[in-house]
Design an enzyme around this catalytic site. Structure first.
Site, short mmCIF file in Angstrom:
data_model
loop_
_atom_site.label_atom_id
_atom_site.label_comp_id
_atom_site.label_asym_id
_atom_site.label_seq_id
_atom_site.Cartn_x
_atom_site.Cartn_y
_atom_site.Cartn_z
N TYR B 297 0.84 -1.21 0.00
CA TYR B 297 0.00 0.00 0.00
C TYR B 297 0.87 1.25 0.00
CZ TYR B 297 -4.34 2.52 1.11
OH TYR B 297 -5.45 3.33 1.09
N TYR B 341 -5.63 5.50 -6.99
CA TYR B 341 -5.81 5.40 -5.53
C TYR B 341 -7.21 4.89 -5.29
CZ TYR B 341 -6.53 6.99 -0.70
OH TYR B 341 -6.82 7.06 0.63
#
Lengths: 127, 402, 325
Positions: B297, B341
């Site tokens: 991430y 994102y």
């Protein structure tokens, strides 16, 4: 940085102290900048900020934003609504032109009664 | 049970403690405090202590986050936390969540709770009006009046500490951005398709929240991503090779907050990621050296470095070099910095594509992929693997515990 | 007076005759460029630019005119021509003066020790203008300012010499500034979005903010195990006890970490600014602002000391003054 970019605003409370301190620091002993009664006799409701202080604040606004390496090249201002004690001036700026490392910023300082100052500042911002 | 058949959950878990506060028209204390008192009472009834708890479940409507109740109740790390939506409809489902976790060994002791000042605070029947700020709001409220207002700034506080501790400069973060954008450049689905960057570009990008530059921060995206999960057996009858969930884990650290865990540890790592890592390695039987692709991430570059260190890919402070040398194929879709994102869900999809062999930047022979979720918050992770029965593998790795 | 244009034309012609004549000749700065005046200026302006302090300090360029000011002293440099011009305007009822424009170009920085000389010319006198202040004439001068004989900057200055339009108001008609109804406190007038975000106060942390109001920074202490805790919560993370009291922080601390906020801008904060994570001497940490130190001078490990600052009529915050060595 590009033309049209906006600088974050700077809010300056216009205190009696600021007006008097600015006038004295700039060696401006005109009574309208420290003595309310002569100011009133000249048609002003109270003392008001002198142009040298406004000029200094505009310069500070620009160098606060661009940092200590920025070099002021030209500051041209015009005064409008006076800065009286108890008011607040909010300085805002818009990048008008970027020419190499020279940046021209349009500055407006608005107070409760209108535009106290409008102007342009040219500053060299080393790359 | 499932909609179509008998389930395997029945008879696997039990309620062993119950506890409550007094019931009144005006409790005189916060909802968080009520939750903590109820949790303590239930643990006492069960003959257990806060230190025994590793799972917490509540309602999405509850104002007291699991991590905050844990923080104020003396509970440490969590390997399971869950919430159910739909008001009162959640009540029994909190117990079902707990049972799922217990039956599968995801957690040993799970506390379900719900606490509110429904009568003296905001009454459901009286419409919306002022209510006492929640524990969640109060946690963030310590930072906002001072101008620490953005996710970038919350990450930057730890990033500064990381640089200081290991004697690095902000350029150390640039490697992650460069690698992400390299992969994004060859991914037609990526927002930054065809636009790779260099370390110099990173170093020249403007400050956002020093020491974070623009190119340390992911873009923001409009989009959606969904995934379908079935049993491995069922998956074998479906069109694509399955991406087997070899391990899945949640983690919250001690004194965990959401992005503002400034008050614990030394701020150079991610304790919640360490909780996830421990479980993933243990359950999958794998080690960092077994991983073919890492999808870590990457909303902000510094936390990619800390994840690599928490998962044991390299020693603390060595991740910038690890990334620079591309010792592990990382975020091969371009990551959130380069592709999109989507709160990490696109990363799960990329892991599936790598295992299927359909990724735009395929890693040859990729069979074991580590995927992680949002960092700096209570988090989660997956190890996805190719189906051992689906391919002829010549592997000397440890057996997979499916 | 508006009914007498020809009178104005004749008067204006007399005024115009002064254009191009010197306003000040061989003026000498009363003081060389010097650190005290620079510091007083920076204090008044709230200007913390580090370029104006230290061994390589320059004067704020906008001080250019200040170096030429006579203060309360005589002005031997002022020319007879300029005195006559101002006298004409005074005698015609335009005795009040206000500065309206200032254009400065800076050719080279002024540094402490620079000796200032200057010359000034009357560039223009306007025709009669009607302004809000009253009718008047704009007089523009241009001043060349030299340091050690070398041109350092030019300063174009415009004043309005005017006849005040309104008689001063009778004092009893003026609003009493002491009357709260008439008080224009700028802090009262801030729009909500221009104020700092409010602390989030609930029953679990109200005691902290009550302490701040008394200028005390209170740390919770678990009475079960003695562990100090911050932020405030109803129970102890070490032992789970719900019993606690408080200890007042000594106020000493160090910067444990910090962030310099650049983007995006928020109405109430002027980027760049530093936000610190302060480790108190007692061992707990708190987010706060480091004040009295330029944003780019904040460092991990810097000693800081607690102080309380008021930001508007409702908001007092504990902040930390950098202790520079």
């Amino acid at each position: 940085m590009n033309a049209g970019d906006r600088l974050p605003p700077l809010e300056i409370p216009i205190t009696r102290t600021l007006i008097v301190a600015g006038a004295i620091a700039s060696r401006d002993y005109q009574d309208v900048h420290h003595d309310p009664e002569p100011a009133r006799q000249k048609g002003s409701p109270d003392i008001f900020m002198n142009i040298l202080t406004t000029n200094g604040l505009v310069g500070r606004y620009i160098t606060d934003h661009f940092g200590p390496r920025a070099e002021l090249r030209r500051v041209a201002i015009r005064l409008g609504a006076p800065n009286h004690p108890g008011d607040t001036m909010v300085l805002t700026g818009t990048v008008e032109e970027v020419d190499g490392d020279l940046v021209t910023v349009r500055v407006v300082g608005a107070n409760g009664i209108g535009k106290h100052v409008t102007g342009t500042v040219t500053v060299r911002v080393p790359g | 049970m499932s909609l179509r058949g008998r389930d395997g959950l029945g008879g696997r878990a039990a309620i062993t403690g119950i506890g409550a506060t007094e019931f009144s028209k005006d409790s005189g204390r916060s909802e968080l405090r009520l939750a903590v008192e109820a949790v303590h009472a239930a643990l006492a009834d069960a003959g257990l202590t806060p230190a025994d708890v590793d799972g917490m479940v509540t309602f999405t409507m509850d104002t007291s986050p699991e991590i905050t109740v844990a923080q104020a109740a003396g509970i440490g790390e969590l390997s399971f936390f869950s919430r159910i939506h739909y008001g009162g409809g959640a009540a029994c489902a909190t117990v079902q969540q707990a049972a799922l976790a217990i039956a599968t060994g995801v957690a040993d002791v799970v506390v379900c709770y719900r606490a509110f000042n429904e009568r003296s605070g905001r009454r459901f029947g009286s419409g919306v009006r002022h209510r006492e700020p929640s524990a969640e709001g109060a946690a963030l409220g310590w930072a906002l009046p001072f101008g620490l207002l953005t996710p970038a700034s919350w990450v930057a506080m730890a990033a500064q500490r990381y640089l200081h501790t290991y004697g690095l400069t902000p350029e150390a973060f640039g490697h992650v951005a460069v690698v992400d954008r390299k992969y994004a450049a060859t991914n037609p689905a990526a927002y930054f398709h065809g636009r790779p960057i260099t370390l110099a570009d990173h170093a020249a990008s403007r400050w956002i929240a020093e020491p974070l530059r623009l190119l340390d921060c992911c873009q923001e995206t409009d989009g959606g991503q969904a995934l379908v999960v079935t049993s491995v057996e069922r998956a074998r009858d479906l069109p694509h090779p399955p991406a087997v969930i070899a391990a899945a884990a949640q983690g919250a650290g001690r004194a965990q907050e959401q992005m503002t865990s400034f008050y614990r540890d030394d701020l150079t790592g991610l304790p919640e990621t360490a909780v996830v890592a421990r479980q993933l390695w243990r359950t999958s039987g794998l080690a960092p050296a077994d991983i073919d692709v890492g999808i870590l991430y990457d909303h902000f570059t510094p936390f990619v470095l800390m994840q690599l260190e928490e998962f044991g890919f390299c020693a603390p402070g060595e991740a910038p070099d690890f990334v620079a040398k591309e010792r592990l194929p990382l975020n091969t879709h371009g990551g959130q910095l380069g592709e999109a994102y989507l709160h990490g869900m696109n990363g799960v999809a990329e892991a599936v594509r790598q295992i299927r062999g359909t990724a735009v930047n395929p890693v040859p022979g990729a069979e074991r992929v580590l995927v992680t979720a949002g960092t700096g918050v209570p988090t989660s992770g997956l190890v996805l693997t190719a189906d051992p029965q689906g391919r002829t593998r010549s592997t000397t790795g440890p057996p997979l515990h499916l | 007076m508006n009914g007498e244009p020809e009178v104005h034309e004749e008067f204006e012609a007399r005024l115009k005759a002064y254009e191009g004549r010197p306003a000040a000749a061989t003026g000498v700065g009363r003081d060389p460029v010097n650190e005290p005046m620079i510091r007083h200026w920076c204090e008044a302006m709230g200007d913390t630019n580090p370029a104006y302090t230290g061994p390589n300090a320059i004067a704020p360029p906008t001080m250019l005119q200040a170096w030429t000011m006579a203060g309360l002293s005589r002005r031997p440099e002022r020319t007879a021509a300029y005195d006559e011009l101002l006298g004409l305007l005074d005698e015609s009822g335009h005795h009040a003066v206000v500065a309206t424009d200032c254009e400065q170009e800076y050719l080279r920085p002024l540094r402490p020790g620079d000796e200032i000389t200057f010359d000034s010319v009357i560039e223009s006198v306007s025709e009669r203008k009607t302004t809000k202040l009253g009718p008047g004439y704009f007089v523009t001068t241009r001043t060349d300012i030299r340091a050690g004989g070398e041109l350092a900057g030019t300063h174009r200055f415009r004043i309005l010499k005017y006849a005040p339009a309104r008689r001063p108001k009778d004092p009893k008609d003026r609003k009493d500034p002491k009357d709260p109804k008439n008080r224009k406190d700028p802090k009262d007038r801030k729009a909500p979005e221009e104020r700092r975000p409010r602390p989030v106060v609930n029953r679990d942390n109200a005691g902290f903010w009550e302490g701040v109001a008394r200028h005390e920074l209170l740390i919770q202490r678990c009475t079960g195990c003695g562990t100090l805790r911050f932020p405030w919560l109803p129970g102890c993370n070490s032992c789970g006890s719900l019993e606690w009291d408080t200890v007042e922080a000594s106020g000493e601390g160090t910067v444990y970490s910090y962030v310099v906020m650049h983007h995006p801008p928020f109405p109430t904060f002027a980027p760049p600014y530093a936000v610190g994570l302060i480790e108190l001497a007692e061992g707990v940490r708190i987010i706060s602002n480091v004040v009295g130190v330029p944003y780019d001078k904040v460092r991990i490990g810097m000693p800081v000391r607690l102080e309380f600052r008021r930001y508007d009529e409702e908001l007092v915050l504990p902040v930390f003054q950098g202790v520079t060595r």
